[in-house]
Design an enzyme around this catalytic site. Structure first.
Site, PDB file in Angstrom:
ATOM      1  CG  ASP A  34      -2.071   0.940   1.118  1.00 33.46           C
ATOM      2  OD1 ASP A  34      -2.320   1.453   0.009  1.00 33.46           O
ATOM      3  OD2 ASP A  34      -2.740   1.187   2.141  1.00 33.46           O
ATOM      4  N   GLY A  35       0.305   2.345  -0.530  1.00 34.69           N
ATOM      5  CA  GLY A  35       0.960   3.655  -0.409  1.00 34.69           C
ATOM      6  C   GLY A  35       1.640   4.154  -1.667  1.00 34.69           C
ATOM      7  CD1 TRP A  39       7.434   6.862  -2.003  1.00 35.93           C
ATOM      8  CD2 TRP A  39       7.064   7.311  -4.170  1.00 35.93           C
ATOM      9  NE1 TRP A  39       8.653   7.047  -2.608  1.00 35.93           N
ATOM     10  CE2 TRP A  39       8.462   7.327  -3.943  1.00 35.93           C
ATOM     11  CE3 TRP A  39       6.601   7.565  -5.455  1.00 35.93           C
ATOM     12  CZ2 TRP A  39       9.386   7.584  -4.936  1.00 35.93           C
ATOM     13  CZ3 TRP A  39       7.517   7.830  -6.457  1.00 35.93           C
ATOM     14  CH2 TRP A  39       8.900   7.845  -6.190  1.00 35.93           C
ATOM     15  CG  ASN A  82      -7.188  -2.381  -6.430  1.00 38.20           C
ATOM     16  OD1 ASN A  82      -6.242  -3.142  -6.252  1.00 38.20           O
ATOM     17  ND2 ASN A  82      -7.542  -1.488  -5.501  1.00 38.20           N
ATOM     18  CD1 TRP A  83     -12.032  -5.327 -10.750  1.00 35.61           C
ATOM     19  CD2 TRP A  83     -11.497  -4.520 -12.760  1.00 35.61           C
ATOM     20  NE1 TRP A  83     -11.406  -6.332 -11.458  1.00 35.61           N
ATOM     21  CE2 TRP A  83     -11.075  -5.863 -12.700  1.00 35.61           C
ATOM     22  CE3 TRP A  83     -11.255  -3.802 -13.946  1.00 35.61           C
ATOM     23  CZ2 TRP A  83     -10.438  -6.513 -13.750  1.00 35.61           C
ATOM     24  CZ3 TRP A  83     -10.622  -4.456 -15.009  1.00 35.61           C
ATOM     25  CH2 TRP A  83     -10.220  -5.779 -14.896  1.00 35.61           C
ATOM     26  CB  SER A 210      -7.990  -4.206   1.977  1.00 31.87           C
ATOM     27  OG  SER A 210      -7.806  -3.022   2.695  1.00 31.87           O
ATOM     28  CD  GLU A 221       2.015 -13.534  15.370  1.00 30.08           C
ATOM     29  OE1 GLU A 221       1.967 -12.370  15.805  1.00 30.08           O
ATOM     30  OE2 GLU A 221       1.527 -14.508  15.974  1.00 30.08           O
TER      31      GLU A 221
HETATM   32  C1  FPP Z   1      -1.708   0.202  -3.426  1.00 29.06           C
HETATM   33  O1  FPP Z   1      -1.282   1.545  -3.402  1.00 29.06           O
HETATM   34  C2  FPP Z   1      -1.105  -0.496  -4.548  1.00 29.06           C
HETATM   35  C3  FPP Z   1      -1.806  -1.081  -5.563  1.00 29.06           C
HETATM   36  C4  FPP Z   1      -3.264  -1.061  -5.642  1.00 29.06           C
HETATM   37  C5  FPP Z   1      -1.134  -1.729  -6.676  1.00 29.06           C
HETATM   38  C6  FPP Z   1       0.116  -2.476  -6.343  1.00 29.06           C
HETATM   39  C7  FPP Z   1       0.819  -2.758  -7.605  1.00 29.06           C
HETATM   40  C8  FPP Z   1       2.156  -2.706  -7.794  1.00 29.06           C
HETATM   41  C9  FPP Z   1       3.138  -2.446  -6.735  1.00 29.06           C
HETATM   42  C10 FPP Z   1       2.749  -2.918  -9.135  1.00 29.06           C
HETATM   43  C11 FPP Z   1       2.476  -4.222  -9.785  1.00 29.06           C
HETATM   44  C12 FPP Z   1       2.793  -5.436  -9.017  1.00 29.06           C
HETATM   45  C13 FPP Z   1       3.287  -6.589  -9.503  1.00 29.06           C
HETATM   46  C14 FPP Z   1       3.395  -7.781  -8.637  1.00 29.06           C
HETATM   47  C15 FPP Z   1       3.750  -6.725 -10.894  1.00 29.06           C
HETATM   48  P1  FPP Z   1      -2.393   2.677  -3.503  1.00 29.06           P
HETATM   49  O2  FPP Z   1      -2.505   3.094  -4.931  1.00 29.06           O
HETATM   50  O3  FPP Z   1      -3.663   2.201  -2.888  1.00 29.06           O
HETATM   51  O4  FPP Z   1      -1.728   3.798  -2.638  1.00 29.06           O
HETATM   52  P2  FPP Z   1      -2.518   4.911  -1.795  1.00 29.06           P
HETATM   53  O5  FPP Z   1      -3.249   4.185  -0.707  1.00 29.06           O
HETATM   54  O6  FPP Z   1      -1.411   5.760  -1.281  1.00 29.06           O
HETATM   55  O7  FPP Z   1      -3.433   5.611  -2.746  1.00 29.06           O
END
Ligand code: FPP
Length: 258
Positions: A34-35, A39, A82-83, A210, A221
């Site tokens: 997450d994040g 970032w 996430n969709w 989530s 853990e």
């Molecule tokens: C959550 O951050 C992250 C995601 C929903 C996507 C994670 C995907 C990747 C790291 C890249 C692809 C992965 C692989 C295995 C190829 P967020 O967007 O929810 O961050 P926020 O909470 O700060 O908005």
């Protein structure tokens, strides 16, 4: 041997923790990455720049987890929820998966990492579905670590499907409702080939699951880390392993030390 659930052997690892603690390292680590968005926006960048940096962390942590002797690493890459994000973010994420698969599969195969996917792949774009099959086939012989990528994964949907399958067997007279066990439910989940996670890490400060591995997390853990996923590096991972080693896992029983 310690058991997580009836019939499910606890994973073991070869490499002792760096601290010299004698407790075993987690055999299975699962991460809610997450994040990425925060970032990026914190640096005045578009959210997709955070996901792009997140890929670097995926690469680094996969390699490092393997080096530390972790046998299973599960990464939550895209949830069924996430969709709901803007179309351009979803498409941007899919482009990053394509980029990752093209660049990484051969390397993972060479390093003995087996890649597996959990989630409903049927809703993913056709070319990504083909890449997923190809990646699983190309890395099938890997025996150092299994990298499990949760893509279009939702734990409730997974449990609903498992329940429907068992209900169908009851309706067909193959099984009576009272004979259903937790082992049978585990066997119907996407994760049936893997042990339950010993440690679940969530980056970026949020403290929730989530819809991730709800059933499988019964005795996991949890570690909630303040760093955003793009900043989560090898020392952060080591710190999590050290903290895990200090936990007293009782599985409903009593402390070993009394
Ligand atoms: C959550 O951050 C992250 C995601 C929903 C996507 C994670 C995907 C990747 C790291 C890249 C692809 C992965 C692989 C295995 C190829 P967020 O967007 O929810 O961050 P926020 O909470 O700060 O908005």
């Amino acid at each position: 041997m310690r058991r997580l659930l009836p019939g499910r052997p606890a994973p073991v690892t070869d490499v002792p923790p760096k601290t010299g603690d004698t407790r075993p390292l987690p055999g299975h680590v699962a991460i809610i990455m997450d994040g990425n968005g925060r970032w990026a926006t914190g640096r005045g960048l578009p959210r997709i720049a955070g996901h792009k940096r997140g890929i670097n962390s995926v690469r680094k942590i996969t390699r490092h987890a393997k080096a530390r002797g972790v046998r299973y690493l599960t990464l939550f890459a895209f949830s069924t929820e996430n969709w709901l994000r803007p179309k351009e973010e979803v498409h941007g994420l899919f482009d990053l998966f394509r980029y990752y698969m093209r660049r990484e599969c051969r390397t993972l195969a060479r390093e003995g990492v087996r890649i597996r996917f959990i989630g409903d792949s049927s809703e993913m774009p056709q070319d990504i579905q083909s890449m997923m099959v190809e990646a699983e086939n190309m890395t099938a012989a890997g025996d150092t670590m299994t990298l499990i990528v949760a893509l279009n994964y939702g734990s409730r949907a997974e449990i609903v499907t498992a329940t429907q399958r068992l209900a169908a067997r009851v309706a067909a007279g193959e099984l009576s409702a009272g004979d259903i066990t937790d082992t049978m439910i585990s066997a119907e989940l996407n994760t049936s080939d893997f042990p339950d996670p010993d440690l679940i890490i969530r980056t970026s400060g949020e403290q929730r699951l989530s819809n991730f591995l709800l059933w499988q997390a019964a005795y996991s853990e949890f570690l909630f880390v303040d760093r955003h996923w793009p900043d989560f590096d090898e020392p952060s991972f080591d710190e999590c392993l050290d903290l895990y080693c200090q936990r007293d896992r009782r599985f409903g029983g009593l402390r070993k030390s009394g």
